[in-house]
Design an enzyme around this catalytic site. Structure first.
Site, mmCIF file in Angstrom:
data_model
loop_
_atom_site.group_PDB
_atom_site.id
_atom_site.type_symbol
_atom_site.label_atom_id
_atom_site.label_comp_id
_atom_site.label_asym_id
_atom_site.label_seq_id
_atom_site.Cartn_x
_atom_site.Cartn_y
_atom_site.Cartn_z
ATOM 1 N N LEU A 173 0.799 -1.229 0.000
ATOM 2 C CA LEU A 173 0.000 0.000 0.000
ATOM 3 C C LEU A 173 0.835 1.284 0.000
ATOM 4 C CD1 LEU A 173 -1.613 -2.086 2.389
ATOM 5 C CD2 LEU A 173 -3.391 -0.672 1.404
ATOM 6 N N ASN A 213 -11.221 -0.259 -0.712
ATOM 7 C CA ASN A 213 -10.356 -1.430 -0.744
ATOM 8 C C ASN A 213 -10.556 -2.226 0.548
ATOM 9 O OD1 ASN A 213 -8.334 -3.340 -0.701
ATOM 10 N ND2 ASN A 213 -6.810 -2.013 -1.669
ATOM 11 N N CYS A 221 -7.173 -6.039 -0.062
ATOM 12 C CA CYS A 221 -5.740 -6.285 -0.240
ATOM 13 C C CYS A 221 -5.362 -7.523 0.586
ATOM 14 C CB CYS A 221 -4.905 -5.084 0.205
ATOM 15 S SG CYS A 221 -3.137 -5.397 0.015
ATOM 16 N N ILE A 233 -12.358 -9.371 -8.974
ATOM 17 C CA ILE A 233 -11.777 -9.684 -7.678
ATOM 18 C C ILE A 233 -10.444 -8.944 -7.467
ATOM 19 C CG2 ILE A 233 -12.764 -11.985 -7.394
ATOM 20 C CD1 ILE A 233 -10.216 -13.148 -8.675
ATOM 21 N N ASN A 234 -10.071 -8.734 -6.210
ATOM 22 C CA ASN A 234 -8.691 -8.345 -5.905
ATOM 23 C C ASN A 234 -7.822 -9.602 -6.088
ATOM 24 O OD1 ASN A 234 -6.329 -7.067 -4.796
ATOM 25 N ND2 ASN A 234 -7.650 -5.735 -3.563
ATOM 26 N N THR A 235 -6.550 -9.484 -5.792
ATOM 27 C CA THR A 235 -5.621 -10.578 -6.051
ATOM 28 C C THR A 235 -5.826 -11.754 -5.081
ATOM 29 O OG1 THR A 235 -4.068 -9.340 -4.701
ATOM 30 C CG2 THR A 235 -3.815 -9.169 -7.079
ATOM 31 N N SER A 255 -2.813 -6.429 -14.849
ATOM 32 C CA SER A 255 -1.560 -7.053 -15.285
ATOM 33 C C SER A 255 -1.294 -6.872 -16.776
ATOM 34 C CB SER A 255 -1.565 -8.544 -14.947
ATOM 35 O OG SER A 255 -1.680 -8.714 -13.551
#
Ligand code: RRO
Length: 304
Positions: free
Chosen positions: A73, A125, A128, A189-191, A264
């Site tokens: 972050l 967020n 994370c 989605i987030n990672t 990405s």
């Protein structure tokens, strides 16, 4: 030419492709560059109450079918970010302000500031995968998700999107919690939590150890999450995770996404990302006789 325009919670996007948070998002100049290069909208890096340097290097590693990152972050803090937003707003397209906090009090403070800077919407967020006290540590709990969403909704007038983590037993349950807190859309989605080990050093590659896996390898996970959310919530879903072609985009729309984020792929295609994806999706729509991107949303559901 098929129609690529989409509307998300009152935001009109010229095409469904939104630059994801954390990709080119720390400066207004790079956000503006993505908009000028054809992005339908952009999301800022997640911004907190104070400046944060992030984790020490290495913070990103390429792995089969994607990347694992643990940036930690890094951000200049909300006070300093005003001038970046001013620059990002120059092209006249929607800028979505991503924020992270430790509790609803911090989220509300950040939300009010971001709104005052002129962003079109907020992205909370809550996802994370590697931030102690932030992100997924809050967003894995439906009660906390609802509470933070409701507090932000009560504090601002602009639409509020909630970015969800796939690292849960039921993303549908978390999506419903965000919806009941008043979210205008969910982002999925987030990672995914992941790790790579350096075989020579015998240690994790990233300084933080684990990180977030993104890229083509996570697309089936993202598709399943969007599909499940579409069955569970009525608010729009912004789909993401491994989109790098028009076919990938079409798959997310059919699963239930109303708009898309890309991350990405920008490392590979850089400024050509958005024109390339728009052209490919447009070709897909024409060849499969869809009138618009909008008309594809959720078409993979229901009867035969
Ligand atoms: O900064 C990061 O390390 C980071 C964030 Br905030 C996030 O939401 N997802 C991610 O993969 N990395």
């Amino acid at each position: 030419m098929a129609e690529l325009t989409v509307d998300i919670a009152g935001l009109r996007l010229q095409n469904p492709f939104i630059l994801a948070s954390g990709i080119w998002g720390e400066t207004g100049a790079t956000l503006a560059r993505a908009l000028r290069a054809g992005a339908g909208a952009v999301v800022t890096k997640s911004i907190g109450t104070e400046p944060r340097p992030g984790y020490p290097n290495p913070t990103i590693v390429e792995v089969p079918a994607g990347f694992i990152n643990a940036m930690g972050l890094p951000n200049p803090g909300i006070e300093a970010y005003k001038e970046e937003i001013e620059e990002a707003l120059q092209p006249g397209k929607p800028v979505i302000g991503s924020i992270f906090g430790a509790d609803e009090r911090e989220f509300v403070k950040l939300a009010r500031k971001m709104e005052s800077y002129g962003v079109s919407a907020l992205e909370l967020n809550l996802s994370c995968p590697h931030a102690k006290g932030y992100g997924a540590q809050l967003g894995q709990d439906p009660g906390i998700t609802k509470k933070i969403t409701a507090a932000v909704k009560a504090a601002v007038k602009i639409p509020v999107f909630v970015k969800l983590t796939p690292n849960v037993a039921s993303i549908a349950a978390i999506g419903k919690a965000a919806e009941s807190g008043g979210a205008d859309a969910v982002v999925a989605i987030n990672t995914l939590k992941g790790m790579a080990i350096d075989l020579e050093l015998g240690r994790p590659v990233l300084s933080h150890g684990s990180g977030g896996y993104s890229g083509p390898g996570i697309r089936p996970v993202g598709i399943a999450c969007v599909y499940d959310l579409f069955e569970a919530v009525k608010i729009p879903i912004i789909g993401m995770g491994g989109i790098s072609s028009g076919d990938d985009a079409a798959e997310y729309l059919l699963a239930g996404a109303a708009a898309l984020q890309v991350g990405s792929v920008v490392y590979k295609k850089r400024d050509r990302t958005f024109t390339h994806l728009s052209r490919e999706l447009s070709r897909f729509l024409s060849s499969h006789h869809y009138k618009s991107a909008r008309s594809m949303t959720g078409k993979a559901h229901g009867g035969p």
